[in-house]
Structures are given as C-alpha cells and as structure tokens.
Design a protein around this motif. Structure first.
Motif, short mmCIF file in Angstrom:
data_model
loop_
_atom_site.label_atom_id
_atom_site.label_comp_id
_atom_site.label_asym_id
_atom_site.label_seq_id
_atom_site.Cartn_x
_atom_site.Cartn_y
_atom_site.Cartn_z
N ALA A 151 0.84 -1.21 0.00
CA ALA A 151 0.00 0.00 0.00
C ALA A 151 0.87 1.25 0.00
O ALA A 151 0.60 2.21 -0.73
N ARG A 152 1.91 1.25 0.81
CA ARG A 152 2.82 2.40 0.86
C ARG A 152 3.54 2.57 -0.48
O ARG A 152 3.77 3.69 -0.93
N ALA A 153 3.86 1.45 -1.14
CA ALA A 153 4.58 1.52 -2.41
C ALA A 153 3.71 2.07 -3.54
O ALA A 153 4.23 2.68 -4.48
N VAL A 154 2.40 1.85 -3.48
CA VAL A 154 1.54 2.24 -4.60
C VAL A 154 0.76 3.52 -4.33
O VAL A 154 0.03 3.99 -5.22
N VAL A 155 0.90 4.12 -3.14
CA VAL A 155 0.07 5.28 -2.80
C VAL A 155 0.35 6.46 -3.72
O VAL A 155 -0.54 7.30 -3.96
N ASN A 156 1.55 6.54 -4.28
CA ASN A 156 1.87 7.61 -5.24
C ASN A 156 1.46 7.26 -6.67
O ASN A 156 1.80 7.99 -7.60
N ARG A 157 0.75 6.15 -6.83
CA ARG A 157 0.29 5.69 -8.15
C ARG A 157 1.45 5.55 -9.14
O ARG A 157 1.46 6.19 -10.20
N PRO A 158 2.41 4.72 -8.82
CA PRO A 158 3.57 4.55 -9.71
C PRO A 158 3.21 3.81 -10.98
O PRO A 158 2.23 3.04 -11.01
N SER A 159 4.02 4.01 -12.00
CA SER A 159 3.80 3.28 -13.26
C SER A 159 4.51 1.93 -13.24
O SER A 159 4.19 1.06 -14.05
N VAL A 160 5.46 1.75 -12.31
CA VAL A 160 6.20 0.50 -12.19
C VAL A 160 6.19 0.06 -10.73
O VAL A 160 6.46 0.85 -9.84
N LEU A 161 5.89 -1.23 -10.50
CA LEU A 161 5.92 -1.81 -9.16
C LEU A 161 7.01 -2.88 -9.13
O LEU A 161 6.98 -3.82 -9.93
N ILE A 162 7.99 -2.72 -8.24
CA ILE A 162 9.14 -3.62 -8.14
C ILE A 162 9.13 -4.27 -6.77
O ILE A 162 9.04 -3.57 -5.75
N ALA A 163 9.21 -5.60 -6.73
CA ALA A 163 9.16 -6.31 -5.44
C ALA A 163 10.26 -7.35 -5.39
O ALA A 163 10.41 -8.15 -6.31
N ASP A 164 11.02 -7.34 -4.29
CA ASP A 164 12.12 -8.28 -4.09
C ASP A 164 11.73 -9.32 -3.05
O ASP A 164 11.60 -9.00 -1.87
#
Length: 217
Positions: A149-162
């Motif tokens: 949720a914190r990673a997407v709150v800025n509405r990014p165009s790319v989501l990266i998860a390790d």
C-alpha cells in the motif's frame, strides 16, 4: 519501460553480482526475476531505482539512463516506482495509516487528497479496517500488504518487489501475488524477484532467470 544493456555490477574485491545482463520490459508487462539465492536478483532490482549503480552497461527507465542521474534527480525517478523490498522499513511507532501517508508528505497534494489516496491504497490491499492499528499488531502477510500500500500510494507506473513472499505461507503468498496481478491489470508494470517456483508456475507471464549473475533464460 525498463531496459538493461550489457549491465555489469562489480563490488569491491572483484565480486561480480551481474555479468553482461541485457533485457527489456515493456509497459504493462508482469515479469518475474527467478534464480537461486545469490544469483543477482536483488542487485538487479536495486539498479532500477538507482539504489545501486552499474559498473558497466546502461540501465534505462522511461528512456532515462538512471546510472548517470545526479543525486538530486533521484526522488523524481523514484516517484514513478513503487518499491517493495525484503526489509519493509515499516515505522512501528506509527499507525498503519501514517505509514502509508509518509510518501505523500513530500509531495504537492493537499491534506484531503493525500488522506483519500492513503485510504484508497489501504482499501486495495484489504487493510482499510486496520488503519488505526500499529504494524506490530499485523500478521506477516498483513505487514507485506501494508508495504505494498505504501509503495503504490503515489500511483507509480512500475511496481518492483524483491522476494515479497519469502516469509509467508503459501496462502498468504498467493494473496500477495493476486494484489500484484490486480495492479498489473490496470496498466502497472510489475517486476517481482522470487525463488518460489510454485508462484512462478501459477502467475508468470514472463520469466527472466539468473544464475551466478548471468541471464540464462
């Protein structure tokens, strides 16, 4: 959207984490980075937001050579990237809601719009009812959903998860990947590093496989 061209990453002492890696990720793709522990997956992902810089070759994000960006330009690059790393860096002295609000504190949104976005992000990951809780009160899967949720709150165009499911049971891991798939369905480019072959078999549309720092498949 993302392009690696002959990328080498060498650490002091001569250790090569990546060896001449080249690939491209198109806008809207959902791809997995697979490989054994130490294959170079985490290093590869950290090159995209310029947490690490390449020793050779070029990493381009939206046409920008991120390895050549000055430090002052990095916040603007990272606003378009949602980052979920193994060390979630949740703030345990603040509520779930405050953790999600944190990235918005440095933007230009008004307080009302920021609050609306934070609650929308929590709703998307199924945590809106827990917004007043402290992260320590959440299960491992819920903490990972909070990090998303914190990673997407800025509405990014790319989501990266390790390795976002490394410490989760199979049911919780699948739930996390369902969330990524939902974001991908609305146009977000998703790149996930994992060694979990079961998840890859269930969700993968494309797999980039590393071995000893080299792209082998």
């Amino acid at each position: 959207m993302i392009s690696f061209s002959g990328v080498v990453k060498r650490y002091p002492g001569g250790q090569e984490a990546l060896q001449g890696v080249s690939f491209s990720i198109e806008q809207g793709e959902f791809a997995f980075i697979a490989g054994h522990s130490g294959a170079g997956k985490s290093t590869l992902l950290k090159l995209i937001p310029a947490i690490e810089r390449p020793s050779g070759g070029a990493v381009l994000v939206n046409g920008q050579n991120v390895g050549a960006l000055k430090r002052a330009a990095l916040p603007y690059l990272r606003r378009n990237l949602g980052l979920v790393f193994q060390d979630q860096k949740l703030l345990y002295d603040r509520s779930v809601y405050d953790n999600v609000m944190l990235p918005l504190a440095f933007g230009e949104l008004g307080s009302r719009e920021a609050a609306r976005r934070a609650r929308a992000a929590l709703e998307k990951v199924g945590l809106l009812a827990r917004e007043k809780a402290n992260p320590i009160q959440l299960s491992g899967g819920e903490q990972q959903r909070l990090a998303i949720a914190r990673a997407v709150v800025n509405r990014p165009s790319v989501l990266i998860a390790d390795e976002p499911t490394a410490n989760l049971d199979a049911e919780s891991a699948a739930a996390i990947l369902d969330i990524f798939a939902a974001f991908n369905q609305v146009g977000v480019t998703v790149l996930v590093a994992t060694h979990d072959e079961a998840l890859i078999g269930r969700f993968a549309k494309r797999v980039l496989r590393l071995a000893k720092g080299a792209l082998v498949q």
